[in-house]
Design a protein around this motif. Structure first.
Motif: not given
Length: 697
Positions: A312-328
């Motif tokens: 769940l903590l890992l899911g919280s981190y990756v959910s905060s990143l955009p799917v393509d890992l580019q700035e948006t």
């Protein structure tokens, strides 16, 4: 509350602890049998008497004929048996292949194998948006893990005992890691709602250009200049098309990524199904002092408990990143936001592979024994295998003739169905009900589970031991815990939020909807007037900059931002308080609930009874629950996406009543079953007391 949906191996874990309580008696019986039958002529029984007890310790003596061979050969043989595939002649390297190090290594590897279900649950929203899936389709993905579990649990647990267990467990971890990484390949599928375009040789959000999401200025001016507001020419702009609101998702072809998820989940469920039985067998068959077995197994199981919180903590981190890992600059409240869910599966898969590799280098047997004893042991093992297949039908008949076991099994299936369905979509429910992002929900629930799961499970085990609960005591304790937990869960029907009124939804229309030629590719925005609009176009917005829409005619020239407006709903904190208490109290019933099942049958049938219980609960309860709960969630959708198959807006009130109503109803049914079970247990207790022979004084 039993977390059977999340922890399918709880029966095996508790079975090992239950066996540990009877270790001394079984050890004495086995030793006496071996002495009487004369199968081990080189074993001398030494009796040590203590206060009120007697212990037999076998002392191994090598035959006289082996004395001339020299001590060096025996040492070499012992070292060879204790070493890993690599040579380890020194004492410190032998310690590295000992049982404590093995338990520690596999405990860490087991953490990663316990994360898949929770990680999937935390990323459901992003996966549905990326692949255009409805909740019933993601429910099938979640159930695929249980399908794999059912396929391999009985066969793997039985056959795996005769293999090189460390290598078998290591290969399972490697295959599990590979299957998790394969799930991340779904990233190669083009997201259904995330769009990027190229302009001036730079990657920018197509939304930042704003043309297809804004109101057409020419059309709107023409409309305002018209005296009647009819017969408007849209200048070639596409007329508005409302997304489906019929309660059914638009027909969508399932992509190859969906089937990759299903197959990978099946494989992952297969290879992790037998890890607890094999770990328990390896420890108990290789430890000299049986009293220390509980310490080794307990430390390994405790480490595995942290798998779901880590996910769940890992899911919280990756959910905060955009799917393509580019700035948006896209807001996480935007219905088109897709988190980097695939990154979580790569991390979990890599962690499983990395920490499973060292397990492969542990020996098949940690402790040694003379060759004759090994031969006799293999012979007895083959006889026991034949006996198992002969006695299994008789044992099953004895088990299913016991009303207490049958009622406990029915209650377990109801409980498993309720929790598997509720916890599979609990993240999605909290996000929808309280308008929270996946990152916020995963972080909050992950921290809560760390304390409630470990604390509740420990409390239940401590009270069971402290109060010395027998069958009747375990039944009463389980009934009270389930009743209190169900009462707390019923508060979920109260602690919820009302629906947001969205302008431009359904039959409601505005001037902009008639004049602006809005595209069907819409998303919700919140205006400065705290009113939700189905799209910037329907709000009459004509400009966009930095994800902020401006010059919106329906907002009196104000601005609008992506996402729904803040609900002003005060029930999120009370909901999480009730969630925490229910989790803590419910987890304390895991141990007594399992002991109730174990003690409802004869000791000779306990192992098979736990296996049959786990199999039935998975088949009848946990397997169909995510699919059925997913269909139930789909029925509460207010607005389906035209361009994709996911739901853009749920009816919060219907979602709350349907989702929690079926969950609480199943829990109440479980409590009713426990009441009948307690009546039968008390009646049996009275009958046993009446037929007991009075003690002669």
């Amino acid at each position: 509350m039993s977390l059977s949906g999340q922890f399918q191996d709880a029966p095996y874990i508790m079975s090992s602890h239950e066996r540990l309580n009877h270790t001394t008696d079984s050890h004495v019986q086995d030793t006496e049998d071996n002495t009487i039958n004369g199968s081990h002529q080189n074993i001398k029984l030494e009796t040590i008497r203590g206060p009120g007890s007697k212990y037999y310790h076998p002392i191994h003596r090598l035959p006289e004929t082996h004395t001339d061979a020299g001590d060096g050969n025996d040492d070499d043989m012992e070292k060879g048996q204790n070493c890993s595939p690599c040579a380890c002649p020194t004492s410190w390297t032998q310690k590295l292949t000992g049982l404590p190090v093995f338990v520690m290594c596999y405990g860490i590897a087991g953490i990663w194998m316990m994360t898949l279900g929770s990680l999937l649950g935390s990323q459901i929203t992003s996966i549905e948006r990326h692949l255009g899936l409805s909740s019933s389709k993601t429910g099938l993905i979640l159930s695929s893990n249980d399908i794999g579990y059912l396929i391999a649990v009985l066969f793997g647990s039985h056959i795996g005992k005769y293999t090189h267990i460390p290598r078998c467990l290591s290969v399972s971890g490697l295959v599990f890691g590979i299957s998790a990484i394969v799930m991340s390949f779904g990233r190669l599928e083009e997201p259904r709602v995330w769009r990027r375009g190229l302009q001036n040789n730079q990657t920018t959000l197509e939304m930042n250009q704003g043309i297809q999401f804004l109101c057409s200025v020419e059309d709107y001016t023409s409309y305002m200049n018209s005296s009647s507001g009819v017969n408007i020419t849209h200048g070639g702009a596409p007329s508005i098309r409302h997304a489906s609101s019929s309660g059914q998702p638009m027909a969508q072809d399932l992509s190859w990524a969906f089937w990759v998820f299903v197959v990978s989940a099946v494989v992952g469920g297969m290879v992790k199904s037998y890890r607890i039985p094999l770990l328990t067998h390896y420890v108990e068959s290789n430890i000299q002092d049986k009293s220390r077995s509980g310490m080794y197994l307990g430390s390994s199981f405790t480490a595995m408990v942290f798998g779901p919180p880590v996910a769940l903590l890992l899911g919280s981190y990756v959910s905060s990143l955009p799917v393509d890992l580019q700035e948006t600059t896209m807001s996480k409240f935007d219905q088109r936001w897709v988190g980097a869910w695939w990154l979580g599966f790569i991390i979990v898969g890599s962690g499983s592979i990395l920490f499973s590799l060292p397990v492969m280098f542990f020996p098949k047997h940690v402790k040694t024994a003379p060759e004759k004893m090994k031969t006799d042991k293999e012979t007895n093992r083959m006889k026991s295998v034949k006996k198992v297949f002969i006695d299994m039908p008789k044992s099953l008949a004895r088990i299913f003739r016991r009303p207490v076991y049958i009622l406990a099994l029915v209650g377990g299936c109801l409980e498993g169905f309720a929790f598997s369905g509720w916890f599979s979509f609990s993240q999605k429910y909290i996000e929808t009900q309280f308008n929270k992002t996946p990152q916020q929900v995963s972080m909050t629930t992950g921290i809560i589970i760390i304390f409630t799961l470990a604390g509740g499970t420990f409390l239940g085990g401590y009270l069971s031991s402290r109060l010395k609960l027998e069958l009747r005591g375990c039944t009463i304790y389980t009934l009270v815990i389930c009743g209190v937990s169900a009462a707390l869960d019923s508060l979920y029907l109260i602690f919820g939020c009302d629906n947001s009124e969205v302008m431009g939804l359904g039959d409601s229309s505005t001037v902009s909807s008639e004049a602006c030629g809005c595209s069907s590719q819409t998303f919700f925005v919140c205006g400065d007037n705290n009113v939700d609009y189905r799209s910037p176009c329907l709000a009459g917005c004509t400009n966009v900059s930095n994800m902020v829409f401006s010059n919106c005619s329906e907002i009196m020239g104000g601005q609008a931002r992506p996402g729904l407006c803040a609900l002003g709903c005060p029930n999120f904190i009370p909901f999480m308080v009730v969630y925490s208490l229910s989790m803590l109290i419910g987890c304390s019933g895991i141990v007594p609930g399992f002991l109730m099942v174990v003690r409802s049958v004869e000791s000779v049938d306990q192992s098979l009874a736990t296996g049959a219980s786990a199999f039935c609960q998975t088949l009848i309860g946990m397997l169909p629950a995510p699919i059925l709960f997913g269909k139930l969630i789909d029925s509460t959708c207010r607005l389906w996406s035209v361009t994709s198959g996911y739901c853009m807006l749920y009816d919060r009130v219907m979602f709350r009543y349907y989702f929690n109503g079926i969950y609480i109803g199943l829990r109440i049914a479980h409590v009713i079953v426990l009441i009948f079970l307690l009546l039968i247990v008390q009646r049996q207790g009275k009958r046993d007391n009446s037929t007991r022979t009075p003690e002669v004084k």
